[in-house]
Design an enzyme around this catalytic site. Structure first.
Site, PDB file in Angstrom:
ATOM      1  CB  SER A 195      -8.733 -20.297 -12.939  1.00 16.85           C
ATOM      2  OG  SER A 195      -8.715 -18.818 -12.990  1.00 16.85           O
ATOM      3  CB  ILE A 200     -13.790 -11.474  -7.379  1.00 13.47           C
ATOM      4  CG1 ILE A 200     -13.893 -12.768  -6.356  1.00 13.47           C
ATOM      5  CG2 ILE A 200     -12.592 -10.831  -6.912  1.00 13.47           C
ATOM      6  CD1 ILE A 200     -13.986 -12.434  -4.873  1.00 13.47           C
ATOM      7  CG  LEU A 253     -12.632 -11.704 -14.480  1.00 12.80           C
ATOM      8  CD1 LEU A 253     -12.253 -11.436 -15.963  1.00 12.80           C
ATOM      9  CD2 LEU A 253     -12.255 -12.911 -13.900  1.00 12.80           C
ATOM     10  CB  CYS A 273     -15.641 -14.452 -15.509  1.00  9.94           C
ATOM     11  SG  CYS A 273     -15.969 -13.554 -14.069  1.00  9.94           S
ATOM     12  CB  ILE A 297     -19.089 -26.412 -14.820  1.00 10.82           C
ATOM     13  CG1 ILE A 297     -19.394 -26.776 -13.412  1.00 10.82           C
ATOM     14  CG2 ILE A 297     -19.871 -27.406 -15.707  1.00 10.82           C
ATOM     15  CD1 ILE A 297     -20.732 -26.808 -12.839  1.00 10.82           C
ATOM     16  N   GLY A 341     -18.564 -24.675  -4.973  1.00 12.67           N
ATOM     17  CA  GLY A 341     -18.708 -25.612  -3.722  1.00 12.67           C
ATOM     18  C   GLY A 341     -19.390 -26.903  -4.157  1.00 12.67           C
ATOM     19  N   GLY A 388     -15.597 -28.664 -10.696  1.00 13.43           N
ATOM     20  CA  GLY A 388     -16.788 -28.152 -10.111  1.00 13.43           C
ATOM     21  C   GLY A 388     -17.246 -28.740  -8.906  1.00 13.43           C
ATOM     22  N   GLY A 389     -16.960 -28.397  -7.607  1.00  6.70           N
ATOM     23  CA  GLY A 389     -17.421 -28.913  -6.277  1.00  6.70           C
ATOM     24  C   GLY A 389     -16.814 -29.935  -5.814  1.00  6.70           C
TER      25      GLY A 389
END
Lengths: 278, 263
Positions: free
Chosen positions: A4, A54, A56, A113, A180, A206, A232-233
């Site tokens: 997402s 950002i 949302l 978030c 995560i 990342g 996650g990454g």
């Protein structure tokens, strides 16, 4: 599947990615009403990753159902809609609305978030829902009552014990947990002595967060009886395989989509080759 | 830097950009956006894309060490580009191009596409050495005016000062066929310069487009990172705004949509 917030509503990647080859698409998080998002700057590059705040930004659920869902549902892969709200009731309302939509295969509850704190949620001290096991339980339970579609709880790494949160989500009958989300971080401009992000703090993502994600997936997977989606990454097939070995039953690719729109296709191919060899 | 990229060269419009992956690894992590400076080749056989850059950080530093023949991963053409005046206008309209420093990058490609039109170019830079593309514009038949902050070439001062003088010298434009009036102003450069030019053009009712620079992550409208605050369409209140994306809705914006950056 794509994570997402890193793949828009798929149309952004049309022509760059063979969308049919994806395992599933998780949309950018939607809310009941449209949100303008956070002030700029919203992103900041870091060592092997990036911070984002950002906030949302999205056009709300009506716009999603009328403008984005028709395109998504024609792609022919499972569509998982990420949702967020200011209260358990808002999550419930969103789940109820999406439950009626044929083109929606699953719902991911964005309980984590890091960039919308201060909104009047009932979690004490402006924390994230996924930082509190009771709040997690309540939101998942309300949403569960509103939909029979696949329900996934997206969890935060910003906790001391991921297992108790994952257990709370499962106790409230989430079908799966994905983890995560981003880690809360910040960056400072040493010339102005001010934070770089407009929101001051942001979510770190990342390759730099992969070891943490992997450890948390491993902890969660061995303690709960529902499938864990590892995220996650992940940027390469090798990364994805590590998560599968740690106990993830599926994986999501996020930030890697920004630097290489073809990342998912390469990962899918790489994982296939590896599994065929084993 | 010239890149062999036939698809991008063929499809690019002035004002669009490419996202360049400067390194194969994760350092630097994100792609870097660069305006398309020119495309090269004969007629329909264009195949080269040029980017013009200044070494300001890790990404551009790595790019500067690339050697001829190396392969680079680029994505494009991205963004919306400048609106070209309709070719049916008689007499052909004149155009004012305003460049600040490295902001000249997308404007040479634009000038090439405007070749039939009378172009006046205002080139601003900190100092003489940093005046870029003067020859290229002159070759296209453009009239070039130069300003430098330190006065080492052309007029001393900012390019916006000269622009203001030129704009004031022009007859009022609304509905008037001013002979020396530009039909359109195109600008690219530092944010303050663009806000200043946009403001002047709006006040004088001159068509103007500016190309904004923002830090980007994806470049294709997915991450929503490169938000730009622009005037909303529905409300007229001074403080009302909406966020547009520099990568997808821009990087070129109409001057009357620009809002001063709030710090």
């Amino acid at each position: 599947m794509v994570a997402s917030g890193t793949f828009g509503y798929a149309k952004e990647f049309e022509g760059l990615v063979d969308l049919k080859k994806l395992g599933a698409i998780v949309t950018k998080t939607i809310t009941l009403k449209s949100r303008t998002g956070n002030p700029m700057p919203r992103t900041c590059e870091t060592a092997s990753g990036m911070l984002n705040a950002i906030g949302l930004q999205n056009e709300g659920i009506d716009d999603f159902i009328h403008e984005k869902l028709p395109y998504l549902s024609k792609i022919g892969v499972p569509i998982i809609v990420s949702i967020s709200g200011d209260s358990a009731d808002e999550f419930c309302e969103l789940a109820k609305r999406l439950d009626r939509e044929k083109g929606v295969d699953g719902i991911e509850l964005n309980l984590s978030c890091p960039n919308i704190k201060g909104r009047g949620f009932s979690v004490k001290g402006g924390r994230l829902i996924a930082q509190d096991k009771d709040a997690t339980y309540n939101v998942v339970k309300k949403a569960r009552g509103a939909t029979s579609k696949t329900l996934i709880a997206k969890l935060s790494p910003n906790v001391t014990d991921i297992v108790e949160i994952a257990e709370a989500a499962c106790k409230a009958h989430a079908d799966s947990v994905s983890l995560i989300n981003t880690l809360i971080g910040m960056a400072i401009d040493i010339e102005t002595r001010k934070p770089i992000l407009g929101n001051i703090t942001g979510g770190l993502s990342g390759p730099c967060i992969k070891p943490i994600a992997l450890r948390m997936v491993w902890e969660a997977a061995k303690n709960i009886d529902r499938p864990v989606i590892g995220v996650g990454g992940i940027a390469t097939a090798e990364d994805a395989i590590e998560f599968l070995i740690a106990g993830a039953r599926a994986i999501q690719v996020g930030t890697a989509n920004f630097i290489d729109p073809g990342a998912c296709e390469k990962i899918i191919k790489g994982v296939k080759i590896w599994t065929e060899k084993k | 830097m010239a890149l062999d990229a036939p698809y991008i060269a063929k499809n690019a419009r002035p004002g669009q950009f490419v996202q360049v992956r400067c390194s194969d690894g994760f350092d630097p992590f994100l792609r870097r956006p660069f305006s398309i400076h020119r495309v090269k080749g004969e007629g329909s056989r264009v195949k080269e894309v040029e980017i013009l850059y200044e070494i300001i950080g890790k990404g551009t530093e790595i790019l500067s060490r690339k050697k001829a023949g190396e392969t680079i991963d680029i994505l494009g053409p991205l963004g919306n580009g400048f609106t070209l005046p309709p070719s049916t206008l008689h007499p052909p309209p004149s155009t004012l191009i305003v460049a600040g420093g490295i902001g000249v990058a997308p404007l040479v490609f634009l000038a090439e596409k405007l070749a039939e039109i009378r172009i006046t170019v205002l080139l601003g830079a900190k100092t003489k050495k940093l005046i870029l593309c003067e020859k290229e514009f002159k070759k296209l038949g453009a009239k070039v005016h130069i300003t430098t902050d330190d006065g080492t070439r052309g007029c001393k001062g900012f390019v916006t000062d000269l622009f203001k003088k030129m704009l004031c010298a022009m007859p009022a434009l609304s509905g008037v066929e001013g002979r020396y009036a530009p039909c359109a102003v195109y600008a690219c450069g530092p944010r303050v310069m663009l806000e200043c030019i946009a403001d002047m053009c709006v006040k004088k009712d001159v068509e103007c487009e500016v190309s904004l620079e923002e830090k980007m992550a994806c470049g294709i409208g997915a991450c929503l990172g490169c938000a730009v605050r622009v005037k909303g369409e529905r409300s007229r209140a001074e403080d009302s705004y909406i966020y547009k994306l520099a990568c997808k809705d821009g990087p070129v914006f109409k001057a009357n949509k620009i809002i001063g950056r709030q710090v």
